[in-house]
Design a protein around this motif. Sequence first.
Motif, PDB file in Angstrom:
ATOM      1  N   THR A  30       0.883  -1.124   0.010  1.00  0.00           N
ATOM      2  CA  THR A  30       0.112   0.003   0.072  1.00  0.00           C
ATOM      3  C   THR A  30       0.777   1.070  -0.010  1.00  0.00           C
ATOM      4  OG1 THR A  30      -0.087   0.174   2.455  1.00  0.00           O
ATOM      5  CG2 THR A  30      -1.686  -1.291   1.313  1.00  0.00           C
ATOM      6  N   TYR A  32       0.017   5.982   0.578  1.00  0.00           N
ATOM      7  CA  TYR A  32      -1.279   6.641   0.468  1.00  0.00           C
ATOM      8  C   TYR A  32      -0.499   8.000   0.244  1.00  0.00           C
ATOM      9  CZ  TYR A  32      -2.227   2.535   3.241  1.00  0.00           C
ATOM     10  OH  TYR A  32      -2.464   1.336   3.711  1.00  0.00           O
ATOM     11  N   LEU A  49      -0.713   0.012  -4.024  1.00  0.00           N
ATOM     12  CA  LEU A  49      -2.350   0.174  -3.781  1.00  0.00           C
ATOM     13  C   LEU A  49      -2.566   0.992  -2.898  1.00  0.00           C
ATOM     14  CD1 LEU A  49      -5.043  -1.219  -3.748  1.00  0.00           C
ATOM     15  CD2 LEU A  49      -4.731  -2.477  -1.730  1.00  0.00           C
ATOM     16  N   GLY A  51      -4.828   1.976  -0.695  1.00  0.00           N
ATOM     17  CA  GLY A  51      -5.907   1.146  -0.082  1.00  0.00           C
ATOM     18  C   GLY A  51      -6.796   2.001   0.778  1.00  0.00           C
ATOM     19  N   ASP A  52      -8.105   1.437   1.017  1.00  0.00           N
ATOM     20  CA  ASP A  52      -8.904   2.221   1.919  1.00  0.00           C
ATOM     21  C   ASP A  52      -8.388   2.131   3.399  1.00  0.00           C
ATOM     22  OD1 ASP A  52      -9.795  -0.282   2.101  1.00  0.00           O
ATOM     23  OD2 ASP A  52     -11.791   0.021   1.669  1.00  0.00           O
ATOM     24  N   SER A  53      -7.300   1.002   3.389  1.00  0.00           N
ATOM     25  CA  SER A  53      -6.847   0.927   4.855  1.00  0.00           C
ATOM     26  C   SER A  53      -6.062   2.439   4.953  1.00  0.00           C
ATOM     27  CB  SER A  53      -5.695  -0.289   4.813  1.00  0.00           C
ATOM     28  OG  SER A  53      -4.822   0.196   3.751  1.00  0.00           O
ATOM     29  N   ASP A  91      -8.305   1.695  -4.411  1.00  0.00           N
ATOM     30  CA  ASP A  91      -9.693   0.984  -3.679  1.00  0.00           C
ATOM     31  C   ASP A  91     -10.942   2.123  -4.081  1.00  0.00           C
ATOM     32  OD1 ASP A  91      -9.062  -1.487  -2.601  1.00  0.00           O
ATOM     33  OD2 ASP A  91      -8.331  -0.477  -1.047  1.00  0.00           O
ATOM     34  N   LYS A 121     -10.088  -1.109  -7.312  1.00  0.00           N
ATOM     35  CA  LYS A 121     -10.351  -2.384  -6.708  1.00  0.00           C
ATOM     36  C   LYS A 121     -11.479  -2.184  -6.045  1.00  0.00           C
ATOM     37  CE  LYS A 121      -7.650  -3.919  -2.947  1.00  0.00           C
ATOM     38  NZ  LYS A 121      -8.719  -3.872  -1.905  1.00  0.00           N
ATOM     39  N   HIS A 145     -11.337  -8.337  -5.099  1.00  0.00           N
ATOM     40  CA  HIS A 145     -10.821  -8.694  -3.849  1.00  0.00           C
ATOM     41  C   HIS A 145     -11.771  -9.511  -3.103  1.00  0.00           C
ATOM     42  CE1 HIS A 145      -9.272  -6.519   0.170  1.00  0.00           C
ATOM     43  NE2 HIS A 145      -9.573  -7.741   0.365  1.00  0.00           N
ATOM     44  N   VAL A 188      -7.282  -9.865  -5.452  1.00  0.00           N
ATOM     45  CA  VAL A 188      -6.590 -10.237  -4.113  1.00  0.00           C
ATOM     46  C   VAL A 188      -7.248 -10.898  -3.368  1.00  0.00           C
ATOM     47  CG1 VAL A 188      -6.338  -8.944  -2.123  1.00  0.00           C
ATOM     48  CG2 VAL A 188      -5.718  -7.582  -4.065  1.00  0.00           C
ATOM     49  N   GLU A 190      -7.910 -12.135   0.586  1.00  0.00           N
ATOM     50  CA  GLU A 190      -7.375 -11.842   2.156  1.00  0.00           C
ATOM     51  C   GLU A 190      -7.778 -12.959   3.053  1.00  0.00           C
ATOM     52  OE1 GLU A 190      -8.151  -7.876   3.068  1.00  0.00           O
ATOM     53  OE2 GLU A 190      -7.430  -8.125   5.184  1.00  0.00           O
ATOM     54  N   ILE A 211      -2.832 -11.871   0.741  1.00  0.00           N
ATOM     55  CA  ILE A 211      -2.580 -11.255   1.921  1.00  0.00           C
ATOM     56  C   ILE A 211      -3.097 -12.007   2.904  1.00  0.00           C
ATOM     57  CG2 ILE A 211      -4.569  -9.552   1.649  1.00  0.00           C
ATOM     58  CD1 ILE A 211      -2.816  -7.921   3.630  1.00  0.00           C
ATOM     59  N   VAL A 221       0.735  -8.881  -1.107  1.00  0.00           N
ATOM     60  CA  VAL A 221       0.519  -7.490  -0.807  1.00  0.00           C
ATOM     61  C   VAL A 221       0.340  -7.347   0.700  1.00  0.00           C
ATOM     62  CG1 VAL A 221      -2.123  -7.818  -1.025  1.00  0.00           C
ATOM     63  CG2 VAL A 221      -0.994  -5.565  -0.796  1.00  0.00           C
ATOM     64  N   VAL A 223       0.320  -4.155   3.875  1.00  0.00           N
ATOM     65  CA  VAL A 223       0.168  -2.747   4.339  1.00  0.00           C
ATOM     66  C   VAL A 223       1.513  -2.221   4.671  1.00  0.00           C
ATOM     67  CG1 VAL A 223      -0.759  -0.964   6.007  1.00  0.00           C
ATOM     68  CG2 VAL A 223      -2.429  -2.704   4.870  1.00  0.00           C
TER      69      VAL A 223
HETATM   70  O1  KIV Z   1      -6.948  -1.439   1.803  1.00  0.00           O
HETATM   71  C1  KIV Z   1      -5.817  -2.247   1.717  1.00  0.00           C
HETATM   72  O2  KIV Z   1      -4.912  -2.092   2.358  1.00  0.00           O
HETATM   73  C2  KIV Z   1      -6.060  -3.477   1.093  1.00  0.00           C
HETATM   74  C3  KIV Z   1      -5.227  -4.545   1.237  1.00  0.00           C
HETATM   75  C4  KIV Z   1      -5.352  -5.061   2.570  1.00  0.00           C
HETATM   76  C5  KIV Z   1      -5.445  -5.712   0.010  1.00  0.00           C
HETATM   77  O3  KIV Z   1      -7.148  -3.727   0.324  1.00  0.00           O
END
Ligand code: KIV
Length: 272
Positions: A30, A32, A49, A51-53, A91, A121, A145, A188, A190, A211, A221, A223
């Motif tokens: 990931t 950001y 990625l 990611g929405d994380s 995401d 994604k 995913h 993906v 998970e 993951i 993958v 984070v």
């Molecule tokens: O948002 C994210 O970090 C993810 C990964 C865990 C694949 O979707």
Amino acid sequence: MSAVRKEIKRITTHVLHAMKEQGEKISMLTAYDFSMAKILDAAGIDILLVGDSASNVMAGHETTLPITLEQMIYHAQSVVRAVDRAFVVVDLPFGSYQGNSTKALNSAIAIMKESGAHAVKLEGGAEIEDSVRRILSAGVPVMGHLGLTPQSIYKFGTYSVRAKEEDEARKLVDDAKLLQEAGCFAVVLEKIPATLGKEVSESLHIPVIGIGAGNGTDGQVLVVHDVLGITKDFNPRFLRRYLNLYETIKVAVESYIEDVKSGNFPNEEEQY
Ligand code: KIV
């Protein structure tokens, strides 16, 4: 460095498919923000990625649900500005695609147009098929995913391993095939059993990135904040930490505070 990687100036969906065909594992992390993405790209990561994380690690929310489309676009713009080589996937956040394929298409187009990212994604299988097909019909590459899909956390109730039971495993296999048939360029998986991760990877011709899905997938993958040890309270079995940056940064900042308080910083060479 492998034959595929050496000559690649820019990772595309075609390159990712060639990697799978040639048995070269795909690396994905990931990102950001601009500064981190710059380092990861320079290191040679294949996929970044957004990611929405980000909702958890950047904004401090408990789940991925609160992050908005506008916030995802802001993060994606920062990452895209940093990247020369990696393929950037973003995401679609919770509420921007479920149950409404027109909304899904508009969300995907907003991400692609406003950030310059390369793909989106989405979480889910048959239940989001219309949205996936609509986005693909606009020429936007889609990554699926499956398995533990954090946007559905309140449906699952826990973050425990998914698809351990036969019914859920069969649905996951069917969903993966459906996403491939619809035209997704990768999926993906998970937090599922390693045997299932291997089975799905071997049965699809598109890359499967895991993951917590074992060593039999076509790539991995994680984070980036977990890999670098910036987060410290999240310790799932599947995570390998390569640094303990939480401690390293804390010690450095403690030294800085001490130097400021004692008048030791700045010294003669550090002033005009
Ligand atoms: O948002 C994210 O970090 C993810 C990964 C865990 C694949 O979707």
